[in-house]
Design a protein around this motif. Structure first.
Motif, PDB file in Angstrom:
ATOM      1  N   GLY A 106       0.819  -1.211   0.000  1.00 55.83           N
ATOM      2  CA  GLY A 106       0.000   0.000   0.000  1.00 55.83           C
ATOM      3  C   GLY A 106       0.849   1.255   0.000  1.00 55.83           C
ATOM      4  O   GLY A 106       0.511   2.248  -0.650  1.00 55.83           O
ATOM      5  N   TRP A 107       1.984   1.209   0.724  1.00 60.47           N
ATOM      6  CA  TRP A 107       2.888   2.355   0.724  1.00 60.47           C
ATOM      7  C   TRP A 107       3.428   2.620  -0.685  1.00 60.47           C
ATOM      8  O   TRP A 107       3.558   3.780  -1.098  1.00 60.47           O
ATOM      9  CB  TRP A 107       4.039   2.115   1.691  1.00 60.47           C
ATOM     10  CG  TRP A 107       5.126   3.155   1.561  1.00 60.47           C
ATOM     11  CD1 TRP A 107       6.321   3.033   0.903  1.00 60.47           C
ATOM     12  CD2 TRP A 107       5.076   4.492   2.067  1.00 60.47           C
ATOM     13  NE1 TRP A 107       7.041   4.196   0.979  1.00 60.47           N
ATOM     14  CE2 TRP A 107       6.296   5.123   1.690  1.00 60.47           C
ATOM     15  CE3 TRP A 107       4.139   5.212   2.798  1.00 60.47           C
ATOM     16  CZ2 TRP A 107       6.580   6.436   2.028  1.00 60.47           C
ATOM     17  CZ3 TRP A 107       4.426   6.529   3.132  1.00 60.47           C
ATOM     18  CH2 TRP A 107       5.641   7.120   2.746  1.00 60.47           C
ATOM     19  N   ASN A 108       3.739   1.566  -1.413  1.00 60.12           N
ATOM     20  CA  ASN A 108       4.205   1.752  -2.786  1.00 60.12           C
ATOM     21  C   ASN A 108       3.161   2.475  -3.626  1.00 60.12           C
ATOM     22  O   ASN A 108       3.479   3.407  -4.378  1.00 60.12           O
ATOM     23  CB  ASN A 108       4.529   0.393  -3.422  1.00 60.12           C
ATOM     24  CG  ASN A 108       5.877  -0.148  -2.989  1.00 60.12           C
ATOM     25  OD1 ASN A 108       6.725   0.591  -2.501  1.00 60.12           O
ATOM     26  ND2 ASN A 108       6.080  -1.444  -3.160  1.00 60.12           N
ATOM     27  N   PHE A 109       1.908   2.042  -3.517  1.00 58.59           N
ATOM     28  CA  PHE A 109       0.837   2.696  -4.275  1.00 58.59           C
ATOM     29  C   PHE A 109       0.713   4.169  -3.886  1.00 58.59           C
ATOM     30  O   PHE A 109       0.579   5.043  -4.756  1.00 58.59           O
ATOM     31  CB  PHE A 109      -0.490   1.982  -4.036  1.00 58.59           C
ATOM     32  CG  PHE A 109      -0.689   0.755  -4.866  1.00 58.59           C
ATOM     33  CD1 PHE A 109      -0.667   0.809  -6.253  1.00 58.59           C
ATOM     34  CD2 PHE A 109      -0.902  -0.478  -4.262  1.00 58.59           C
ATOM     35  CE1 PHE A 109      -0.857  -0.327  -7.022  1.00 58.59           C
ATOM     36  CE2 PHE A 109      -1.089  -1.617  -5.020  1.00 58.59           C
ATOM     37  CZ  PHE A 109      -1.067  -1.545  -6.410  1.00 58.59           C
ATOM     38  N   LEU A 110       0.743   4.453  -2.573  1.00 57.49           N
ATOM     39  CA  LEU A 110       0.571   5.832  -2.123  1.00 57.49           C
ATOM     40  C   LEU A 110       1.738   6.715  -2.553  1.00 57.49           C
ATOM     41  O   LEU A 110       1.543   7.876  -2.942  1.00 57.49           O
ATOM     42  CB  LEU A 110       0.433   5.856  -0.600  1.00 57.49           C
ATOM     43  CG  LEU A 110      -0.839   5.220  -0.035  1.00 57.49           C
ATOM     44  CD1 LEU A 110      -0.782   5.174   1.493  1.00 57.49           C
ATOM     45  CD2 LEU A 110      -2.082   5.993  -0.483  1.00 57.49           C
ATOM     46  N   GLU A 111       2.958   6.177  -2.488  1.00 57.23           N
ATOM     47  CA  GLU A 111       4.123   6.972  -2.890  1.00 57.23           C
ATOM     48  C   GLU A 111       4.111   7.273  -4.379  1.00 57.23           C
ATOM     49  O   GLU A 111       4.311   8.428  -4.798  1.00 57.23           O
ATOM     50  CB  GLU A 111       5.408   6.238  -2.509  1.00 57.23           C
ATOM     51  CG  GLU A 111       6.671   7.005  -2.874  1.00 57.23           C
ATOM     52  CD  GLU A 111       7.942   6.268  -2.495  1.00 57.23           C
ATOM     53  OE1 GLU A 111       9.018   6.714  -2.934  1.00 57.23           O
ATOM     54  OE2 GLU A 111       7.855   5.250  -1.773  1.00 57.23           O
ATOM     55  N   PHE A 112       3.860   6.235  -5.184  1.00 60.58           N
ATOM     56  CA  PHE A 112       3.907   6.436  -6.633  1.00 60.58           C
ATOM     57  C   PHE A 112       2.656   7.136  -7.169  1.00 60.58           C
ATOM     58  O   PHE A 112       2.640   7.552  -8.327  1.00 60.58           O
ATOM     59  CB  PHE A 112       4.102   5.100  -7.345  1.00 60.58           C
ATOM     60  CG  PHE A 112       5.523   4.620  -7.345  1.00 60.58           C
ATOM     61  CD1 PHE A 112       6.398   4.991  -8.359  1.00 60.58           C
ATOM     62  CD2 PHE A 112       6.001   3.812  -6.331  1.00 60.58           C
ATOM     63  CE1 PHE A 112       7.714   4.556  -8.367  1.00 60.58           C
ATOM     64  CE2 PHE A 112       7.310   3.371  -6.322  1.00 60.58           C
ATOM     65  CZ  PHE A 112       8.180   3.749  -7.333  1.00 60.58           C
ATOM     66  N   ALA A 113       1.629   7.263  -6.357  1.00 61.16           N
ATOM     67  CA  ALA A 113       0.438   7.991  -6.789  1.00 61.16           C
ATOM     68  C   ALA A 113       0.745   9.461  -7.044  1.00 61.16           C
ATOM     69  O   ALA A 113       0.033  10.125  -7.803  1.00 61.16           O
ATOM     70  CB  ALA A 113      -0.663   7.866  -5.742  1.00 61.16           C
ATOM     71  N   PHE A 114       1.817   9.972  -6.416  1.00 61.71           N
ATOM     72  CA  PHE A 114       2.171  11.383  -6.567  1.00 61.71           C
ATOM     73  C   PHE A 114       3.491  11.562  -7.314  1.00 61.71           C
ATOM     74  O   PHE A 114       4.060  12.651  -7.319  1.00 61.71           O
ATOM     75  CB  PHE A 114       2.257  12.039  -5.183  1.00 61.71           C
ATOM     76  CG  PHE A 114       0.962  11.986  -4.426  1.00 61.71           C
ATOM     77  CD1 PHE A 114      -0.036  12.921  -4.658  1.00 61.71           C
ATOM     78  CD2 PHE A 114       0.732  10.977  -3.492  1.00 61.71           C
ATOM     79  CE1 PHE A 114      -1.233  12.872  -3.971  1.00 61.71           C
ATOM     80  CE2 PHE A 114      -0.466  10.921  -2.801  1.00 61.71           C
ATOM     81  CZ  PHE A 114      -1.453  11.869  -3.040  1.00 61.71           C
ATOM     82  N   GLU A 115       3.977  10.480  -7.936  1.00 60.45           N
ATOM     83  CA  GLU A 115       5.185  10.565  -8.758  1.00 60.45           C
ATOM     84  C   GLU A 115       4.786  10.909 -10.195  1.00 60.45           C
ATOM     85  O   GLU A 115       3.899  10.278 -10.776  1.00 60.45           O
ATOM     86  CB  GLU A 115       5.933   9.225  -8.753  1.00 60.45           C
ATOM     87  CG  GLU A 115       6.578   8.879  -7.419  1.00 60.45           C
ATOM     88  CD  GLU A 115       7.980   9.421  -7.308  1.00 60.45           C
ATOM     89  OE1 GLU A 115       8.587   9.704  -8.360  1.00 60.45           O
ATOM     90  OE2 GLU A 115       8.462   9.559  -6.171  1.00 60.45           O
ATOM     91  N   CYS A 125      -5.809   2.352  -4.703  1.00 58.44           N
ATOM     92  CA  CYS A 125      -5.267   1.045  -4.319  1.00 58.44           C
ATOM     93  C   CYS A 125      -4.489   1.136  -3.009  1.00 58.44           C
ATOM     94  O   CYS A 125      -4.565   0.237  -2.173  1.00 58.44           O
ATOM     95  CB  CYS A 125      -4.369   0.504  -5.430  1.00 58.44           C
ATOM     96  SG  CYS A 125      -5.261  -0.007  -6.920  1.00 58.44           S
ATOM     97  N   GLY A 126      -3.731   2.231  -2.839  1.00 55.40           N
ATOM     98  CA  GLY A 126      -2.972   2.395  -1.611  1.00 55.40           C
ATOM     99  C   GLY A 126      -3.871   2.499  -0.392  1.00 55.40           C
ATOM    100  O   GLY A 126      -3.627   1.852   0.635  1.00 55.40           O
ATOM    101  N   VAL A 127      -4.919   3.304  -0.492  1.00 51.39           N
ATOM    102  CA  VAL A 127      -5.870   3.435   0.612  1.00 51.39           C
ATOM    103  C   VAL A 127      -6.559   2.107   0.873  1.00 51.39           C
ATOM    104  O   VAL A 127      -6.758   1.699   2.026  1.00 51.39           O
ATOM    105  CB  VAL A 127      -6.898   4.544   0.304  1.00 51.39           C
ATOM    106  CG1 VAL A 127      -7.992   4.567   1.372  1.00 51.39           C
ATOM    107  CG2 VAL A 127      -6.203   5.899   0.222  1.00 51.39           C
ATOM    108  N   LEU A 128      -6.933   1.394  -0.194  1.00 49.67           N
ATOM    109  CA  LEU A 128      -7.595   0.100  -0.048  1.00 49.67           C
ATOM    110  C   LEU A 128      -6.681  -0.918   0.636  1.00 49.67           C
ATOM    111  O   LEU A 128      -7.114  -1.651   1.532  1.00 49.67           O
ATOM    112  CB  LEU A 128      -8.025  -0.423  -1.423  1.00 49.67           C
ATOM    113  CG  LEU A 128      -8.714  -1.790  -1.454  1.00 49.67           C
ATOM    114  CD1 LEU A 128     -10.015  -1.752  -0.662  1.00 49.67           C
ATOM    115  CD2 LEU A 128      -8.977  -2.231  -2.896  1.00 49.67           C
TER     116      LEU A 128
END
Length: 200
Positions: A106-115, A125-128
């Protein structure tokens, strides 16, 4: 009661302990492989391909193939380790594996969501994934609090008698979680080393 009277070999009691410890190491390594492989693939856009008869537009990064090994080994190690741990009074590996896997991915999704801009699908997906990990963290925290409160004062001041090879020394105590943490961390370092070699 002796090992001979129960029909067990003297060294047979070591088998579930060794298997449990090895499974915890494997879980740590596989979690790292899944985490790093996912980051590598997301770093090239979230999709890639290798081999085949056609020209590949985005080749997969070196080492990312370890995710194909990590997931099945992670499942087998978690189930096997949980089964053997139950025979020696150890905690199940299911909740720690579930919590760490979905938290890290989930951390990967949240980090790359703003890349390189904003990606709503990756944020979702990160929040889920973190929402899926939350119940496992809550369950483990609740279990740890109950274990700490249930321990007699004499046991809180020192370690139970016995050795790391006998369930009597660790069953019902917080030492199991400390041991899992140490073994899992060692497995994580091993996973990083193997991933670095595979990516070289």
């Amino acid at each position: 009661m002796t090992a001979e009277s129960t029909g067990q070999r003297p060294g047979s009691s070591y088998v579930p302990v060794v298997v449990t410890y090895v499974c915890v190491l494997l879980v740590g390594a596989c979690l790292v492989w899944a985490y790093l492989s996912m980051r590598a693939v997301m770093g090239v856009g979230g999709s890639c391909a290798s081999g085949g008869p056609y020209q590949v537009a985005t080749p997969c990064p070196e080492g990312s193939w370890l995710i194909a090994v990590a997931i099945p080994v992670l499942v087998v190690a978690t189930l096997s380790g949980s089964g053997f741990a139950s025979t020696i009074g150890g905690p199940s590996l299911l909740l720690p594996m579930w919590a760490l896997l979905f938290t890290s991915l989930g951390w990967n999704f949240l980090e790359f969501a703003f890349e390189d801009g904003f990606h709503f699908s990756w944020l979702f997906c990160g929040v889920l994934f973190w929402a899926m990990a939350a119940p496992a963290w809550w369950a483990m925290a609740t279990a740890l609090r109950r274990t700490a409160r249930a321990r007699p004062p004499a046991q809180r001041r020192g370690r139970d008698r016995g050795t790391l090879w006998s369930s009597a020394s660790l069953s019902g105590s917080l030492w199991w979680w400390g041991l899992y943490l140490a073994l899992g961390t060692a497995g994580a370092f091993l996973g990083v080393a193997v991933y670095a070699l595979a990516s070289a």
